[in-house]
Write a protein that holds these residues in place. Sequence first.
Motif, PDB file in Angstrom:
ATOM      1  N   ARG A 213      32.260  13.792   6.895  1.00  0.00           N
ATOM      2  CA  ARG A 213      31.191  14.125   5.952  1.00  0.00           C
ATOM      3  C   ARG A 213      31.268  13.206   4.725  1.00  0.00           C
ATOM      4  NH1 ARG A 213      30.007  16.940   9.751  1.00  0.00           N
ATOM      5  NH2 ARG A 213      29.785  19.219   9.789  1.00  0.00           N
TER       6      ARG A 213
ATOM      7  N   GLU B 223      27.253  13.094   0.269  1.00  0.00           N
ATOM      8  CA  GLU B 223      25.822  13.328   0.453  1.00  0.00           C
ATOM      9  C   GLU B 223      25.554  14.321   1.589  1.00  0.00           C
ATOM     10  OE1 GLU B 223      26.208   8.765  -0.325  1.00  0.00           O
ATOM     11  OE2 GLU B 223      27.415  10.408   0.484  1.00  0.00           O
ATOM     12  N   ASP B 224      26.348  14.193   2.662  1.00  0.00           N
ATOM     13  CA  ASP B 224      26.171  15.075   3.816  1.00  0.00           C
ATOM     14  C   ASP B 224      26.457  16.527   3.445  1.00  0.00           C
ATOM     15  OD1 ASP B 224      25.756  12.745   5.287  1.00  0.00           O
ATOM     16  OD2 ASP B 224      27.870  12.600   5.841  1.00  0.00           O
TER      17      ASP B 224
ATOM     18  N   ARG C  72      23.626  18.081   1.370  1.00  0.00           N
ATOM     19  CA  ARG C  72      22.408  18.350   2.139  1.00  0.00           C
ATOM     20  C   ARG C  72      22.598  19.492   3.131  1.00  0.00           C
ATOM     21  NH1 ARG C  72      21.362  11.902   2.751  1.00  0.00           N
ATOM     22  NH2 ARG C  72      19.728  11.684   1.159  1.00  0.00           N
ATOM     23  N   LEU C  73      23.737  19.542   3.792  1.00  0.00           N
ATOM     24  CA  LEU C  73      23.976  20.619   4.757  1.00  0.00           C
ATOM     25  C   LEU C  73      24.033  21.980   4.066  1.00  0.00           C
ATOM     26  CD1 LEU C  73      26.624  18.899   7.040  1.00  0.00           C
ATOM     27  CD2 LEU C  73      24.310  19.592   7.706  1.00  0.00           C
TER      28      LEU C  73
END
Length: 298
Positions: free
Chosen positions: A251, A254-255, A258-259
């Motif tokens: 991850r 940013e991931d 967003r998740l």
Amino acid sequence: MLSFKPKKERHQLFGSVPPTLGTKPCQKEDMMDIQKTEQDFYFHLEQVGICRVSYPVHIVSKTTPQTQTTSAVFALSTYLPAHQKGIHMSRLTEQLHSFYESGKPLDMNSLRELTAQLAKQMNQPSASVQVSFPWFIEKKSPVSGTSGLMHATVQYDIHFHEKNGWTCHVGCTAQVTTLCPCSKEISEYGAHNQRGSVSIQVELFEQALLPDDMKAVLLHIIESNASASLYPVLKRPDEKKVTEEAYENPRFVEDVARLIAVELYEQQWIRGFQVECRNEESIHQHDAYAKCSYQKKL
């Protein structure tokens, strides 16, 4: 053997003087109440009160330990119209102590009750209560089942207005593991990882059906969208499991943001949210950072 003068004389030696007999009244009913002065003081104040007040609180949780006492930091405030000079701040402290003596657990219902009581006691149309505290969770390691305590930080921000109703925010800050997808892609032998800090703040729909334990839901959303969770105790089989889990779930910062945002959006009781993620980079001196916010249209 050393010899000293009596304590009172010692204090006098170091500057203590007897009380001065003054002329101002000593009884409350005879004293001037400056706060009650009324005239044009130019501006109303949205909030006035006290902050950074530490008090013990009772916490109830769906997770173990299900009941606990921890130390919370409060801010209590009310509205002040332009024609009033000030508020009686001691009443805020009195209400907080009454809340403590009631033995009620600190949750959304009890905080709403406290906030409405503040507005009533201060004779103002609105009041606010902000509070944050460490919430402890017993967590078992994933393979050996070894137990230990970890904590997340929980925040409540409650605002009451006699005409506009309630505005309620709940927050949770916790730490996770993240593993760099780019490092995994380009490296022959592994990938660098780091400890990340995630903070989420959510606004509640006023009439929504809330989860039994919002803080537990928010913590799960944080941990389940990272590369891996943190644990207080890890034996070697646990360390293998956590290391490989992180490698299987790379991850970027940013991931993670967003998740988590997607999962918060899916909660029917959440009106709006803000997510902040910060990774303490293991191959840089700086941190990586991402932020996302959203407000649902009514």
